[in-house]
Design an enzyme around this catalytic site. Structure first.
Site, PDB file in Angstrom:
ATOM      1  N   ALA A  16       0.662  -1.421  -0.160  1.00 39.96           N
ATOM      2  CA  ALA A  16      -0.474   0.088  -0.149  1.00 39.96           C
ATOM      3  C   ALA A  16       0.692   1.552  -0.322  1.00 39.96           C
ATOM      4  O   ALA A  16       2.189   0.908  -0.377  1.00 39.96           O
ATOM      5  CB  ALA A  16      -1.069   0.212   1.368  1.00 39.96           C
ATOM      6  N   GLY A  53       0.342  -5.225   0.913  1.00 40.90           N
ATOM      7  CA  GLY A  53      -1.334  -5.676   0.313  1.00 40.90           C
ATOM      8  C   GLY A  53      -1.052  -5.908  -0.571  1.00 40.90           C
ATOM      9  O   GLY A  53      -1.923  -6.908  -1.231  1.00 40.90           O
ATOM     10  N   GLU A 104      -1.140  -9.303   0.085  1.00 43.65           N
ATOM     11  CA  GLU A 104      -3.064  -9.823   0.009  1.00 43.65           C
ATOM     12  C   GLU A 104      -3.319  -9.613  -1.170  1.00 43.65           C
ATOM     13  O   GLU A 104      -4.610 -10.756  -1.680  1.00 43.65           O
ATOM     14  CB  GLU A 104      -3.110  -9.113   1.025  1.00 43.65           C
ATOM     15  N   GLU A 163       4.514  -5.318   7.632  1.00 45.02           N
ATOM     16  CA  GLU A 163       3.481  -4.691   7.990  1.00 45.02           C
ATOM     17  C   GLU A 163       3.499  -4.242   9.628  1.00 45.02           C
ATOM     18  O   GLU A 163       4.135  -2.652  10.001  1.00 45.02           O
ATOM     19  CB  GLU A 163       1.835  -4.532   8.063  1.00 45.02           C
TER      20      GLU A 163
END
Length: 257
Positions: free
Chosen positions: A64, A109, A112, A132
């Site tokens: 992200a 992300g 994911e 993260e």
């Protein structure tokens, strides 16, 4: 300017995340555009399989947008998490198979998004990770839920709590990816798998994916009940009639004509 390049040929939709200057990092605009592109392909009868990749040869999605995340508080973070989860649920719940062509870094992300895809193929320079915790946050787009189901609880605990990266060779070894190929063969391999899928009945594929998805977390008995129901509902329809007749007549079925 669009950040998603959509190319549809021979029933295969290639969706390329095109933000190379940021290693294809996801912000709200890119996220929304990708979800919209995927949904349009789900709704498009000419599309049978989707392939998602990132532009260039360095990154699938490097994560992200950290600069964006640095400026938000809890309320905005909740909206961002829900938006990312909405995208990954759209991918996971697609009635059409979605293949992740992981061409480099798939971090945060990006990892994911790949986890939500039905099949993952990566280049030999690919790197996966959920880093993260290194930033004092946690995976918010499904990493804590999907990674354990794919690689097992122990490995997911390690990968998430250490924030370490997983090389392509290890990703194959632990079942995180289906195939590892040289970078220049990545698209070819994904299209090869897509074309194998396209030989089969679209409704049968959609119902199979639904059985797999809805059986997750259920008892075996409940999953079997779901399977038997969906199995029976395919009989007597045009698609199954064609497939069964083609087998008896020793010819290739014509599912997509």
């Amino acid at each position: 300017m669009s950040f998603i390049i959509k190319d549809i040929k021979n029933n295969i939709a290639r969706l390329t995340i095109d933000r190379p200057e940021a290693m294809n990092a996801m912000n709200e605009v890119v996220l929304n555009e990708l979800e919209s592109a995927i949904q349009s392909c789900i709704d498009d009868e000419s599309v049978g399989v989707m392939i998602i990749s990132g532009s260039g040869d360095k990154a699938f999605v490097a994560g992200a947008d950290i600069k964006k995340m640095q400026k938000i508080g809890p309320d905005e973070a909740l909206v961002f998490a829900k938006a990312g989860q909405g995208l990954t649920l759209t991918i996971e719940n697609s009635s059409k198979p979605i293949i992740a062509a992981v061409n480099g870094y798939a971090l945060g992300g990006g990892c994911e998004i790949s986890l939500a895809c039905h099949i993952r193929v990566c280049s030999d320079n690919a790197m996966f990770g959920q880093p993260e915790v290194l930033l004092g946050i946690l995976p918010g787009w499904g990493g804590t839920q999907r990674l354990p189901k794919i690689v097992g609880l122990g490995l997911a605990n390690e990968i998430i709590t250490t924030g370490r990266m997983v090389k392509s060779s290890e990703a194959k070894e632990i079942g995180l990816v289906n195939h590892v190929v040289p970078q220049d063969q990545l698209v070819t391999k994904c299209e090869e798998i897509a074309n194998q899928i396209l030989k089969n009945g679209p409704d049968a594929i959609a119902e199979s994916l639904a059985c797999i998805r809805q059986g997750d977390g259920k008892s075996t008995q409940d999953g079997l009940e779901e399977e038997a129901h969906r199995f029976s509902q395919l009989f007597g329809k045009k698609e199954s009639n064609e497939g069964l007749s083609a087998f008896v007549e020793k010819r290739d079925p014509r599912f997509r004509e």
